[in-house]
Write an enzyme that holds these catalytic residues in place. Sequence first.
Site, PDB file in Angstrom:
ATOM      1  N   GLY A   1       1.007  -2.066   4.106  1.00  0.00           N
ATOM      2  CA  GLY A   1       1.582  -0.734   3.995  1.00  0.00           C
ATOM      3  C   GLY A   1       2.707  -0.538   4.979  1.00  0.00           C
ATOM      4  O   GLY A   1       3.890  -0.674   4.657  1.00  0.00           O
ATOM      5  N   SER A   2       2.336  -0.252   6.242  1.00  0.00           N
ATOM      6  CA  SER A   2       3.355   0.126   7.227  1.00  0.00           C
ATOM      7  C   SER A   2       4.394  -0.981   7.444  1.00  0.00           C
ATOM      8  O   SER A   2       5.573  -0.681   7.654  1.00  0.00           O
ATOM      9  CB  SER A   2       2.691   0.517   8.543  1.00  0.00           C
TER      10      SER A   2
ATOM     11  N   MET B   1     -12.204   4.168  -1.325  1.00  0.00           N
ATOM     12  CA  MET B   1     -12.928   4.391  -0.065  1.00  0.00           C
ATOM     13  C   MET B   1     -13.573   5.762  -0.182  1.00  0.00           C
ATOM     14  O   MET B   1     -13.182   6.732   0.491  1.00  0.00           O
ATOM     15  CB  MET B   1     -11.950   4.318   1.116  1.00  0.00           C
TER      16      MET B   1
ATOM     17  N   MET C   1      -9.030   7.857  -0.542  1.00  0.00           N
ATOM     18  CA  MET C   1      -9.914   8.244   0.570  1.00  0.00           C
ATOM     19  C   MET C   1     -10.419   9.664   0.338  1.00  0.00           C
ATOM     20  O   MET C   1      -9.639  10.548  -0.017  1.00  0.00           O
ATOM     21  CB  MET C   1      -9.129   8.216   1.878  1.00  0.00           C
TER      22      MET C   1
ATOM     23  N   GLY D   1      -3.598   3.825   7.785  1.00  0.00           N
ATOM     24  CA  GLY D   1      -2.603   2.755   7.816  1.00  0.00           C
ATOM     25  C   GLY D   1      -2.169   2.528   9.256  1.00  0.00           C
ATOM     26  O   GLY D   1      -2.517   3.309  10.159  1.00  0.00           O
ATOM     27  N   GLY D   2      -1.429   1.472   9.469  1.00  0.00           N
ATOM     28  CA  GLY D   2      -0.804   1.238  10.771  1.00  0.00           C
ATOM     29  C   GLY D   2      -1.723   0.794  11.888  1.00  0.00           C
ATOM     30  O   GLY D   2      -1.366   0.906  13.060  1.00  0.00           O
TER      31      GLY D   2
ATOM     32  N   ASP E   1      -4.699   3.437  -2.239  1.00  0.00           N
ATOM     33  CA  ASP E   1      -5.804   3.743  -1.323  1.00  0.00           C
ATOM     34  C   ASP E   1      -6.348   5.136  -1.602  1.00  0.00           C
ATOM     35  O   ASP E   1      -5.656   6.135  -1.378  1.00  0.00           O
ATOM     36  CB  ASP E   1      -5.304   3.698   0.124  1.00  0.00           C
TER      37      ASP E   1
ATOM     38  N   GLY F   1      -9.461   3.749   6.568  1.00  0.00           N
ATOM     39  CA  GLY F   1      -9.232   5.173   6.807  1.00  0.00           C
ATOM     40  C   GLY F   1      -7.792   5.489   7.173  1.00  0.00           C
ATOM     41  O   GLY F   1      -7.327   6.585   6.911  1.00  0.00           O
TER      42      GLY F   1
ATOM     43  N   HIS G   1      -8.158   0.857  -4.517  1.00  0.00           N
ATOM     44  CA  HIS G   1      -9.153   0.625  -3.463  1.00  0.00           C
ATOM     45  C   HIS G   1      -9.875   1.944  -3.203  1.00  0.00           C
ATOM     46  O   HIS G   1      -9.325   2.854  -2.582  1.00  0.00           O
ATOM     47  CB  HIS G   1      -8.397   0.122  -2.216  1.00  0.00           C
TER      48      HIS G   1
ATOM     49  N   ASP H   1      -6.629  -6.844   3.673  1.00  0.00           N
ATOM     50  CA  ASP H   1      -6.057  -5.494   3.763  1.00  0.00           C
ATOM     51  C   ASP H   1      -6.198  -4.940   5.180  1.00  0.00           C
ATOM     52  O   ASP H   1      -7.321  -4.780   5.677  1.00  0.00           O
ATOM     53  CB  ASP H   1      -6.815  -4.595   2.766  1.00  0.00           C
ATOM     54  N   GLY H   2      -5.055  -4.633   5.802  1.00  0.00           N
ATOM     55  CA  GLY H   2      -5.067  -3.952   7.098  1.00  0.00           C
ATOM     56  C   GLY H   2      -4.359  -4.751   8.182  1.00  0.00           C
ATOM     57  O   GLY H   2      -4.743  -5.885   8.472  1.00  0.00           O
TER      58      GLY H   2
ATOM     59  N   HIS I   1      -0.990  -1.261  -4.304  1.00  0.00           N
ATOM     60  CA  HIS I   1      -2.307  -0.966  -3.739  1.00  0.00           C
ATOM     61  C   HIS I   1      -2.430   0.547  -3.576  1.00  0.00           C
ATOM     62  O   HIS I   1      -1.624   1.196  -2.905  1.00  0.00           O
ATOM     63  CB  HIS I   1      -2.440  -1.678  -2.394  1.00  0.00           C
TER      64      HIS I   1
ATOM     65  N   MET J   1     -11.430  -6.400   4.633  1.00  0.00           N
ATOM     66  CA  MET J   1     -10.774  -5.364   5.432  1.00  0.00           C
ATOM     67  C   MET J   1     -10.575  -5.915   6.842  1.00  0.00           C
ATOM     68  O   MET J   1     -11.552  -6.171   7.550  1.00  0.00           O
ATOM     69  CB  MET J   1     -11.643  -4.099   5.509  1.00  0.00           C
TER      70      MET J   1
ATOM     71  N   SER K   1       0.843  -1.193   0.000  1.00  0.00           N
ATOM     72  CA  SER K   1       0.000   0.000   0.000  1.00  0.00           C
ATOM     73  C   SER K   1       0.880   1.245   0.000  1.00  0.00           C
ATOM     74  O   SER K   1       1.605   1.536   0.954  1.00  0.00           O
ATOM     75  CB  SER K   1      -0.922   0.016   1.221  1.00  0.00           C
TER      76      SER K   1
HETATM   77  C1  DX5 Z   1      -6.813   1.275   5.218  1.00  0.00           C
HETATM   78  C2  DX5 Z   1      -6.247   1.002   3.848  1.00  0.00           C
HETATM   79  C3  DX5 Z   1      -5.137   0.012   3.859  1.00  0.00           C
HETATM   80  C4  DX5 Z   1      -3.899   0.505   4.577  1.00  0.00           C
HETATM   81  C5  DX5 Z   1      -3.076  -0.655   5.039  1.00  0.00           C
HETATM   82  O1  DX5 Z   1      -7.860   2.166   5.103  1.00  0.00           O
HETATM   83  O2  DX5 Z   1      -7.265   0.502   2.996  1.00  0.00           O
HETATM   84  O3  DX5 Z   1      -4.822  -0.407   2.537  1.00  0.00           O
HETATM   85  O4  DX5 Z   1      -3.134   1.334   3.756  1.00  0.00           O
HETATM   86  O5  DX5 Z   1      -2.076  -0.189   5.867  1.00  0.00           O
HETATM   87  P1  DX5 Z   1      -1.359  -1.106   6.953  1.00  0.00           P
HETATM   88  O6  DX5 Z   1      -0.747  -2.262   6.213  1.00  0.00           O
HETATM   89  O7  DX5 Z   1      -0.351  -0.194   7.559  1.00  0.00           O
HETATM   90  O8  DX5 Z   1      -2.414  -1.583   7.926  1.00  0.00           O
HETATM   91 ZN    ZN Z   2      -6.656  -0.427   1.083  1.00  0.00          ZN
END
Ligand code: DX5
Ligand code: ZN
Length: 211
Positions: free
Chosen positions: A194-195, A67, A36, A143-144, A34, A141, A65, A172-173, A32, A136, A7
Site C-alpha cells: 500500500g504505502s 478483516m 475493516m 497501513g504503513g 482491505d 488494521g 481481504h 501483506d504488510g 487488494h 500478514m 492495497s
Molecule cells: C493491513 C492491511 C494491509 C495494508 C498494507 O491491515 O491488511 O493490506 O493495507 O499496507 P502497507 O503496505 O502500507 O503496509
Molecule cells: Zn490486507
Amino acid sequence: MTIISPSILAANFLKLEEEIKAVEQAGANMLHIDIMDGHYVPNLSFGPNITKQIKSVTKLPLDVHLMIEKPERWIKHYVEAGADIITIHPNSTKHLDRTLSEIKQHGCKAGVALLPSDNLDILEYVIGKIDLILVMSVNPGFGGQKFLPNQLKKISNIRQIIDTKDIILSVDGGINDQTAPNCIANGADMLVAGSYIFSGDYAEKIAKLRL
Ligand code: DX5
Ligand code: ZN
C-alpha cells in the site's frame, strides 16, 4: 513473475478512479481491497458499495481481504460486489471450513490469512479448498507499519507445505523494495503493498518490488 496487488487503502480516496487506473497502467496484477469493521481490527475502512464501484472502473481482479467478525454474513455481498478472491482470518469465523466452502460455491477463489501470531496447524485440513494463503507481516488494521522479519520463516515453511500445489502464497504488510526480495527468496508468489506503491512513481515502485 511476482504478482503485485496494490492495497487501495493507501490510495487517495478523493481521486480513487484515477488512482486505480494509474496502478493498472503501472503494471499491477490485482487490486487488494482491505475491509475493516472496527471490531476484528481497530480500524474501519469501507464496504461492499465502494468495492462494487471499484470493480466498475477496472479489469483487474479484486483481491478482497476481510478483516471483519463473522465474515460468513458478508460473503454474498462481496461476491455480488465483484470480488475474485475472498480471504478470511480463521479466528474471525466459528466455521472456517464452511465459510471457505461458501466462498468457493459462489465461484470465487478462497484465501486464508494468518496473523503474525498464528501458526500453520490451521491450514492442514483446509488446504484442499484454498487458492491463496496470505501471510500478514504486520498486525492487521493499519497501513504503513513496519514489516515483522520473523514472518520470513513462516513464508518458507508454508512454501514447503504447499510445494507444487496450485495455491498462491501472498504477503501483506510493510512491503517495500527492502523487504520484498526477502519475501520472494523465501517463496512468496505475490506481494501486497500500500504505502510503498502509493508514495511515488507507481510503475517504478511496482517494478522495484519484482526485482
Ligand atoms: C493491513 C492491511 C494491509 C495494508 C498494507 O491491515 O491488511 O493490506 O493495507 O499496507 P502497507 O503496505 O502500507 O503496509
Ligand atoms: Zn490486507
